[in-house]
Motif scaffolding. Structure first.
Motif, mmCIF file in Angstrom:
data_model
loop_
_atom_site.group_PDB
_atom_site.id
_atom_site.type_symbol
_atom_site.label_atom_id
_atom_site.label_comp_id
_atom_site.label_asym_id
_atom_site.label_seq_id
_atom_site.Cartn_x
_atom_site.Cartn_y
_atom_site.Cartn_z
ATOM 1 N N CYS A 120 0.970 -1.363 -0.084
ATOM 2 C CA CYS A 120 -0.027 0.027 0.109
ATOM 3 C C CYS A 120 0.829 1.240 0.091
ATOM 4 O O CYS A 120 1.600 1.554 1.053
ATOM 5 C CB CYS A 120 -0.837 0.001 1.188
ATOM 6 N N ALA A 121 1.041 1.879 -1.106
ATOM 7 C CA ALA A 121 1.969 3.062 -1.217
ATOM 8 C C ALA A 121 0.963 4.206 -1.028
ATOM 9 O O ALA A 121 -0.203 4.610 -1.422
ATOM 10 C CB ALA A 121 2.497 2.985 -2.706
ATOM 11 N N ALA A 122 1.629 5.264 -0.117
ATOM 12 C CA ALA A 122 1.179 6.473 0.267
ATOM 13 C C ALA A 122 1.660 7.619 -0.648
ATOM 14 O O ALA A 122 2.806 7.470 -0.897
ATOM 15 C CB ALA A 122 1.281 6.681 1.811
ATOM 16 N N SER A 123 0.797 8.766 -0.921
ATOM 17 C CA SER A 123 1.213 9.687 -1.582
ATOM 18 C C SER A 123 0.591 10.721 -0.773
ATOM 19 O O SER A 123 -0.578 10.899 -0.425
ATOM 20 C CB SER A 123 1.167 9.700 -3.020
ATOM 21 N N GLY A 124 1.073 12.405 -0.773
ATOM 22 C CA GLY A 124 0.307 13.491 -0.301
ATOM 23 C C GLY A 124 0.806 13.452 1.144
ATOM 24 O O GLY A 124 0.286 14.687 1.808
ATOM 25 N N PHE A 125 1.176 12.471 1.528
ATOM 26 C CA PHE A 125 1.549 12.456 3.203
ATOM 27 C C PHE A 125 2.618 11.515 3.527
ATOM 28 O O PHE A 125 3.018 10.620 2.918
ATOM 29 C CB PHE A 125 0.360 12.188 4.083
ATOM 30 N N ARG A 126 3.257 11.828 4.954
ATOM 31 C CA ARG A 126 4.317 10.829 5.385
ATOM 32 C C ARG A 126 3.796 9.908 6.038
ATOM 33 O O ARG A 126 3.286 9.852 7.111
ATOM 34 C CB ARG A 126 5.470 11.766 6.178
ATOM 35 N N LEU A 127 3.679 8.422 5.636
ATOM 36 C CA LEU A 127 3.161 7.376 6.340
ATOM 37 C C LEU A 127 3.795 7.185 7.608
ATOM 38 O O LEU A 127 2.961 6.708 8.509
ATOM 39 C CB LEU A 127 3.269 6.286 5.364
ATOM 40 N N GLY A 128 5.101 7.579 7.991
ATOM 41 C CA GLY A 128 5.721 7.088 8.861
ATOM 42 C C GLY A 128 5.090 7.951 10.276
ATOM 43 O O GLY A 128 5.139 7.329 11.385
ATOM 44 N N TYR A 129 4.394 9.011 10.049
ATOM 45 C CA TYR A 129 3.937 9.617 11.106
ATOM 46 C C TYR A 129 2.503 9.192 11.415
ATOM 47 O O TYR A 129 1.862 9.756 12.232
ATOM 48 C CB TYR A 129 3.638 11.196 10.775
ATOM 49 N N TYR A 130 2.043 8.223 10.840
ATOM 50 C CA TYR A 130 0.662 7.844 10.904
ATOM 51 C C TYR A 130 0.569 6.242 11.348
ATOM 52 O O TYR A 130 1.664 5.496 11.158
ATOM 53 C CB TYR A 130 -0.058 7.808 9.678
ATOM 54 N N GLY A 131 -0.511 6.239 12.199
ATOM 55 C CA GLY A 131 -0.981 4.875 12.685
ATOM 56 C C GLY A 131 -1.456 4.034 11.270
ATOM 57 O O GLY A 131 -2.078 4.797 10.629
ATOM 58 N N ILE A 132 -1.179 2.841 11.167
ATOM 59 C CA ILE A 132 -1.685 2.162 9.926
ATOM 60 C C ILE A 132 -2.418 0.647 10.346
ATOM 61 O O ILE A 132 -2.393 0.075 11.329
ATOM 62 C CB ILE A 132 -0.404 1.884 9.022
ATOM 63 N N GLY A 133 -3.397 0.286 9.384
ATOM 64 C CA GLY A 133 -4.080 -0.695 9.631
ATOM 65 C C GLY A 133 -4.321 -1.464 8.275
ATOM 66 O O GLY A 133 -4.492 -0.883 7.126
#
Length: 126
Positions: free
Chosen positions: A22-35
């Motif tokens: 799951c590739a993220a764009s427009g934000f830094r995934l490292g600062y987010y909780g994920i599920g």
């Protein structure tokens, strides 16, 4: 534009493995909780695994514990779900999700997430 784009689904035989990305764009995934969530036909969307932004111990639903592994690569801004020993009952559309509101590993409610991927089909069948 904030976006989560999934890949890696497909048809696999029972006992096989798949890795969802799951590739993220427009934000830094490292600062987010994920599920990761999944939804079988005619059923509600349910949580599979989650991990907070601090990357402590991940949480797994009982049905997948010991078989699935959640992870992330902050350099690639991408999250993963490694699925081993797949069973027919794992068949579903799988969704990735991210949120800044998650502070603990256990985040299995859809209401806890702000951003969602489009979903990828996983079919386990012989």
């Amino acid at each position: 534009q904030v976006q989560l784009v999934e890949s890696g689904g497909g048809l696999v035989q029972p006992g096989g493995s798949l890795r969802l990305s799951c590739a993220a764009s427009g934000f830094r995934l490292g600062y987010y909780g994920i599920g990761w969530f999944r939804q079988a036909p005619g059923k509600e969307r349910k949580g599979v695994s989650s991990i907070s932004s601090s990357d402590g111990s991940p949480y797994y639903a009982r049905s997948v514990k010991g078989r699935f592994t959640i992870s992330r690569d902050n350099a690639k801004n991408t999250m993963y779900l490694q699925m081993n020993s797949l069973k027919p009952e794992d068949t579903a559309v799988y969704y990735c999700a991210a949120s800044t509101r998650i502070t603990t590993a256990q985040a299995m409610g859809t209401y806890e997430y702000d951003y969602w991927g489009q979903g990828t089909q996983v079919t386990v069948s012989s």
